[in-house]
Design a protein around this motif. Structure first.
Motif, short mmCIF file in Angstrom:
data_model
loop_
_atom_site.label_atom_id
_atom_site.label_comp_id
_atom_site.label_asym_id
_atom_site.label_seq_id
_atom_site.Cartn_x
_atom_site.Cartn_y
_atom_site.Cartn_z
N ASP A 200 0.85 -1.18 0.00
CA ASP A 200 0.00 0.00 0.00
C ASP A 200 0.88 1.24 0.00
OD1 ASP A 200 0.96 0.17 2.63
OD2 ASP A 200 -0.85 -0.75 3.46
N THR A 201 0.24 2.40 0.05
CA THR A 201 0.99 3.66 0.01
C THR A 201 1.93 3.79 1.20
OG1 THR A 201 -0.75 4.80 -1.23
CG2 THR A 201 0.76 6.17 0.05
N ASP A 202 1.49 3.38 2.37
CA ASP A 202 2.36 3.47 3.56
C ASP A 202 3.63 2.67 3.36
OD1 ASP A 202 0.64 5.14 4.88
OD2 ASP A 202 -0.35 3.54 5.99
N ASP A 203 3.51 1.52 2.72
CA ASP A 203 4.68 0.69 2.43
C ASP A 203 5.65 1.43 1.52
OD1 ASP A 203 6.35 -1.52 2.39
OD2 ASP A 203 5.16 -2.62 0.90
N LEU A 204 5.10 2.14 0.53
CA LEU A 204 5.95 2.91 -0.39
C LEU A 204 6.60 4.11 0.32
CD1 LEU A 204 7.00 3.66 -3.23
CD2 LEU A 204 4.80 4.81 -3.63
N LEU A 205 5.84 4.78 1.17
CA LEU A 205 6.36 5.97 1.84
C LEU A 205 7.59 5.66 2.68
CD1 LEU A 205 3.03 7.73 2.93
CD2 LEU A 205 4.59 8.41 1.10
N ILE A 206 7.68 4.45 3.18
CA ILE A 206 8.86 4.04 3.95
C ILE A 206 10.13 4.15 3.09
CG2 ILE A 206 9.99 2.06 5.07
CD1 ILE A 206 7.19 1.10 5.89
N GLU A 207 9.97 3.89 1.78
CA GLU A 207 11.12 3.89 0.87
C GLU A 207 11.40 5.25 0.24
OE1 GLU A 207 12.96 1.39 0.76
OE2 GLU A 207 11.84 -0.49 0.89
N MET A 208 10.46 6.19 0.37
CA MET A 208 10.62 7.47 -0.32
C MET A 208 11.46 8.44 0.52
SD MET A 208 6.82 7.96 -2.04
CE MET A 208 7.08 9.70 -2.37
N ASN A 209 12.75 8.14 0.62
CA ASN A 209 13.65 8.98 1.39
C ASN A 209 14.94 9.31 0.64
OD1 ASN A 209 15.02 6.54 1.59
ND2 ASN A 209 14.09 6.05 3.56
N ASP A 210 15.03 8.87 -0.61
CA ASP A 210 16.23 9.11 -1.40
C ASP A 210 15.87 10.02 -2.57
OD1 ASP A 210 18.70 9.04 -2.56
OD2 ASP A 210 18.67 6.91 -3.09
N TRP A 211 15.98 11.33 -2.36
CA TRP A 211 15.64 12.32 -3.39
C TRP A 211 16.84 12.51 -4.31
CZ3 TRP A 211 11.29 14.56 -5.06
CH2 TRP A 211 11.38 15.71 -5.87
N CYS A 212 16.64 12.23 -5.59
CA CYS A 212 17.74 12.29 -6.56
C CYS A 212 17.43 13.30 -7.66
CB CYS A 212 17.97 10.91 -7.17
SG CYS A 212 18.45 9.66 -5.97
N ARG A 213 18.41 13.51 -8.51
CA ARG A 213 18.32 14.54 -9.54
C ARG A 213 18.75 13.96 -10.89
NH1 ARG A 213 19.23 20.34 -9.66
NH2 ARG A 213 20.51 21.00 -11.42
N MET A 214 18.01 14.33 -11.93
CA MET A 214 18.41 14.05 -13.30
C MET A 214 18.54 15.38 -14.03
SD MET A 214 15.97 10.83 -14.40
CE MET A 214 16.57 10.93 -16.10
N GLU A 215 19.52 15.49 -14.90
CA GLU A 215 19.70 16.75 -15.60
C GLU A 215 20.13 16.51 -17.04
OE1 GLU A 215 23.49 18.86 -14.22
OE2 GLU A 215 22.89 17.66 -12.49
N TRP A 216 19.88 17.53 -17.85
CA TRP A 216 20.23 17.46 -19.27
C TRP A 216 20.78 18.82 -19.71
CZ3 TRP A 216 15.51 16.03 -17.25
CH2 TRP A 216 15.20 14.66 -17.28
N LEU A 217 21.74 18.76 -20.60
CA LEU A 217 22.30 19.97 -21.19
C LEU A 217 21.97 19.94 -22.68
CD1 LEU A 217 24.06 22.55 -21.03
CD2 LEU A 217 26.03 21.08 -21.55
N PHE A 218 21.17 20.91 -23.12
CA PHE A 218 20.83 21.01 -24.54
C PHE A 218 21.79 21.97 -25.23
CE2 PHE A 218 16.93 19.58 -22.56
CZ PHE A 218 16.46 18.62 -23.46
N VAL A 219 22.32 21.53 -26.37
CA VAL A 219 23.27 22.34 -27.14
C VAL A 219 22.89 22.25 -28.62
CG1 VAL A 219 25.15 22.01 -25.48
CG2 VAL A 219 24.89 20.43 -27.42
N PRO A 220 23.30 23.26 -29.41
CA PRO A 220 23.02 23.18 -30.85
C PRO A 220 23.75 22.00 -31.49
CG PRO A 220 23.62 25.42 -30.20
CD PRO A 220 23.92 24.54 -29.02
N ALA A 221 23.18 21.49 -32.56
CA ALA A 221 23.79 20.35 -33.24
C ALA A 221 25.05 20.74 -33.98
CB ALA A 221 22.79 19.71 -34.22
N SER A 222 25.19 22.00 -34.32
CA SER A 222 26.40 22.42 -35.01
C SER A 222 26.68 23.89 -34.69
CB SER A 222 26.25 22.24 -36.52
OG SER A 222 25.17 22.98 -37.00
#
Length: 241
Positions: A219-241
């Motif tokens: 259930d949700t409570d079971d999931l909330l126990i695991e929701m303690n690792d906040w991570c980040r994803m990032e991207w850098l957009f650049v022109p192709a040429s």
């Protein structure tokens, strides 16, 4: 492991992608004082739900927004639309049109609940648009259409980044500029873009989310126990040429 990105964070990424958009060859955001915050906040109705994610009873995994039950989706979308009142009636119009389109192209389009949702907001959208146009009489149908296209495009652009790890080139055929946009992944989370659509020489964006074990959840409570690792994803957009 599963990476749980809250819907409101995905929407904020949509807004970040819309920032600095347009450079002469690509049209800038139309009425950015309204359209940009509408893009950024269009999924704010998810905030409460994302704090306590439901569990899919069949998969035992956190429920994907793609599989959200119809009535719950309508409740969440309604919160997003009502919350946009603090921006503008035009923001409410755009976000409602966006969600009506999602419903009309879904498996629930012809259900009683789906029909009620669409009919309710068709009437309200007429009121919101009339309200906006009474104060902005020069706003025409072409500008309204472009605003809707921009919200939908940046929503999909953000989802494309968030839904999977991208390693192959992808071309967005339908863009607000009516110009195909090709994104080619490079090493170190860099994305080459052709043609270049922003008015900066690069664009750096990121999202945050919870990294949780890929296991069965009771259930949700079971999931909330695991929701303690906040991570980040990032991207850098650049022109192709």
């Amino acid at each position: 492991m599963l990476f749980l990105i809250p819907q409101s964070i995905h929407a904020a990424l949509s807004g970040d992608l819309a920032s600095h958009w347009g450079n002469g060859s690509v049209p800038s955001l139309i009425h950015p004082e309204v359209v940009w915050p509408a893009i950024f906040h269009h999924d704010n109705g998810w905030i409460v739900t994302d704090r306590s994610p439901p569990i899919d009873p069949e998969t035992k995994r956190p429920l994907s927004f793609l599989d959200t039950p119809t009535e719950l989706a309508h409740e969440i979308w309604t919160k997003s639309i009502e919350g946009a009142a603090r921006i503008s009636p035009f923001a409410q119009y755009l976000i409602a049109e966006h969600f009506m389109s999602l419903r009309e192209h879904s498996h629930a389009a012809d259900t009683p609940a789906g029909q009620r949702f669409v009919h309710k907001y068709e009437e309200l959208c007429d009121t919101w648009r009339d309200n906006w146009e009474s104060r902005h009489p020069l706003c025409n149908d072409q500008e309204v259409k472009l605003a809707i296209e921009q919200l939908r495009f940046f929503d999909w652009f953000s989802l494309w980044l968030c839904l999977d790890e991208r390693t192959e080139p992808h071309t967005f055929e339908e863009t607000p500029a009516h110009l195909p946009l090709t994104v080619t992944p490079q090493p170190e989370d860099t994305m080459q873009v052709d043609p270049w659509p922003w008015n900066t020489d690069h664009l750096h964006v990121a999202v945050g989310g919870y990294l949780v074990p890929d296991r069965d959840y009771e259930d949700t409570d079971d999931l909330l126990i695991e929701m303690n690792d906040w991570c980040r994803m990032e991207w850098l957009f650049v022109p192709a040429s």
